[in-house]
Design a protein around this motif. Structure first.
Motif, PDB file in Angstrom:
ATOM      1  N   ARG A 125       0.823  -1.186   0.215  1.00  0.00           N
ATOM      2  CA  ARG A 125       0.010  -0.263   0.122  1.00  0.00           C
ATOM      3  C   ARG A 125       0.948   1.308   0.057  1.00  0.00           C
ATOM      4  O   ARG A 125       1.931   1.414   0.787  1.00  0.00           O
ATOM      5  CB  ARG A 125      -0.937   0.011   1.315  1.00  0.00           C
TER       6      ARG A 125
ATOM      7  N   GLU B  57       1.369   4.239   1.221  1.00  0.00           N
ATOM      8  CA  GLU B  57       1.051   4.956   2.604  1.00  0.00           C
ATOM      9  C   GLU B  57       2.237   5.718   2.809  1.00  0.00           C
ATOM     10  O   GLU B  57       3.384   5.366   2.474  1.00  0.00           O
ATOM     11  CB  GLU B  57       0.669   4.083   3.799  1.00  0.00           C
TER      12      GLU B  57
ATOM     13  N   ARG C 131       3.679   1.147  10.214  1.00  0.00           N
ATOM     14  CA  ARG C 131       2.846   1.284   9.084  1.00  0.00           C
ATOM     15  C   ARG C 131       3.763   1.373   7.944  1.00  0.00           C
ATOM     16  O   ARG C 131       4.766   2.412   7.905  1.00  0.00           O
ATOM     17  CB  ARG C 131       2.018   2.629   9.094  1.00  0.00           C
TER      18      ARG C 131
HETATM   19 MG    MG Z   1      -5.327   1.691   6.315  1.00  0.00          MG
END
Ligand code: MG
Ligand code: ATP
Length: 415
Positions: free
Chosen positions: A120, A122, A128
């Motif tokens: 992803r 991000e 993360r």
């Molecule tokens: Mg998310």
């Protein structure tokens, strides 16, 4: 002569948001996966493997065009044949695609589990990443609330066996069936429209396409408006209410603690009935360790037959960060110090025998023989074997863990 400096090869940098792992964190990561593999067998989930790359439509169609994942986070590119390909941002859509492509309806209800990398785009930060990893469990082709309950009991047992259940709470909500959800959605839109001027830009954009998402907005401007919004409860049909009741009764019977969170909607458009997250305050802002729900409309959205299904995913990195410091014993069983090179063949024979019997064993047989004992002593192991020669005779000594000393002696004296 020193080489021409300009010819120096530039050092390649890792892609932002990816991780290299070695040592402690790699061990923690592997421990999470091994525990998952063991527990999913206890619940009869079959191992499944699906591709890392899928046609972009698999995610665009199933996750909903307005979700964060589809609108901002996908790694999509055209391959050499001109087809739009996406690196999977989640497992569920790919598994649903596989279910249709392979005609797995014949196996319904199908309980499957997998794990691996996801991608992803991000903003990278603690917990993360752009390449991260998930554990994933899905039940396809079951409309029974028992499937939801079992899946949650499985998740709960996994967290307990990982030793991270302390401080992690199962928060649960129902998003109702289509009728309940539509009625609730209309009430939410009305509520939000009345306070339109105070909503954040993101939530304004959601108002049209995905008003439920406003409920779990983290923007402080949205919080009072989201908190005062109506719960779904008043809009639940009897069927939806019974369904939720059966899920929670199943959890209570299995002794799984849960809390109702009427604001929990989860990011994806396709959820129905059960939605849940296991959350912790031990990971800062990245507090969701495991999340999922029921997605009865997804397979149909992908062009398959109407198929009820439910599943969850858990971030492996976030679970690995939660593991206790002293949880993983990475020590070897034995380390052998070869103190006389004349005994090398015997030591190699002992090494092979110990490993064949299932004991993790290493040997120190290089460098100065006098220093090998100390060198071996520094390698984390539960027992230390020295092999050498004393008074012209072969000499073997084992010290350390009592049980290992006994089994090691038996194996070596039988050589
Ligand atoms: Mg998310
Ligand atoms: P978040 O609210 O943290 O963005 P999410 O709702 O996007 O999570 P899901 O798509 O439900 O997360 O994925 C399930 C789990 O995968 C999360 O609970 C989390 O543990 C993990 N996860 C999601 N995105 C990342 C990421 N970028 N890096 C590491 N782990 C992640």
């Amino acid at each position: 002569m020193s080489k021409d400096k300009s010819a120096k090869i530039p050092t390649p940098q890792p892609v932002r948001g990816t991780q290299d792992m070695l040592g402690d964190f790699a061990d923690r990561f592997a421990y999470v996966v091994e525990t998952f593999e063991r527990v999913r067998r206890l619940y009869g989930y079959k191992r499944i493997e699906v591709p890392v790359i899928e046609p972009t439509a698999v995610f665009a169609r199933s996750l909903g065009e307005t979700t964060d994942v589809v609108s901002k986070e996908m790694y999509s590119f055209e391959d050499r044949g001109g087809e739009s390909i996406t690196l999977r941002p989640e497992f569920t859509a790919g598994i649903a695609r596989a279910y249709i492509s392979n005609g797995w309806q014949q196996f319904a209800p199908l309980k499957v589990a997998t794990h691996g990398p996801l991608f992803r785009y991000e903003r990278p930060q603690k917990g993360r990443y752009r390449q991260f990893h998930q554990l994933d469990a899905e039940v396809l082709g079951s409309d029974s609330p028992l499937a939801d309950a079992e899946l949650l009991v499985f998740a709960d047992q996994l967290l307990k066996e990982l030793g991270v259940a302390e401080g992690v709470t199962l928060t649960l909500n129902t998003l109702g069936d289509a009728a309940s959800r539509d009625a609730w959605r209309a009430a939410l839109v009305e509520h939000f429209m009345g306070r339109k001027a105070d909503l954040s830009e993101d939530s304004l954009a959601r108002l049209d396409k995905n008003p439920l998402r406003i409920l779990d907005s983290k923007d402080p401007r949205d919080r009072p408006i989201a908190d005062s919004a109506p719960d779904i409860d008043a809009f639940l049909t009897n069927e939806a209410q019974d369904f939720f009741g059966a899920v929670t009764a199943g959890l209570d019977a299995a002794g799984v603690a849960w809390e109702r969170n009427a604001r929990l909607v989860r990011g994806l458009d396709y959820y129905r009935h059960t939605a849940f997250e296991f959350v912790t305050d031990r990971l800062g802002a990245q507090g969701t360790v495991l999340g999922g729900g029921r997605y009865d409309g997804l397979i149909e959205n992908l062009g398959g037959p109407p198929t009820p299904a439910v599943g969850w995913a858990a971030g492996i990195e976030r679970l690995a960060m939660l593991l206790a410091d002293d949880l993983i014993d990475t020590r070897l069983d034995f380390v052998i110090a070869l103190e006389d090179d004349g005994r090398l063949m015997f030591a190699m024979n002992a090494l092979a025998a110990l490993r064949n019997k299932g004991f993790a064993t290493e040997i120190v047989a290089t460098g100065s023989p006098r220093k090998r004992f100390d060198k071996a002593g520094k390698i984390p192991a539960r027992a230390l074997i020295s092999i050498g020669t004393r008074d012209g005779e072969p000499y073997v000594n084992i010290r350390g863990d009592d049980e290992l000393t006994i089994s090691g002696s038996a194996i070596i004296s039988a050589l």
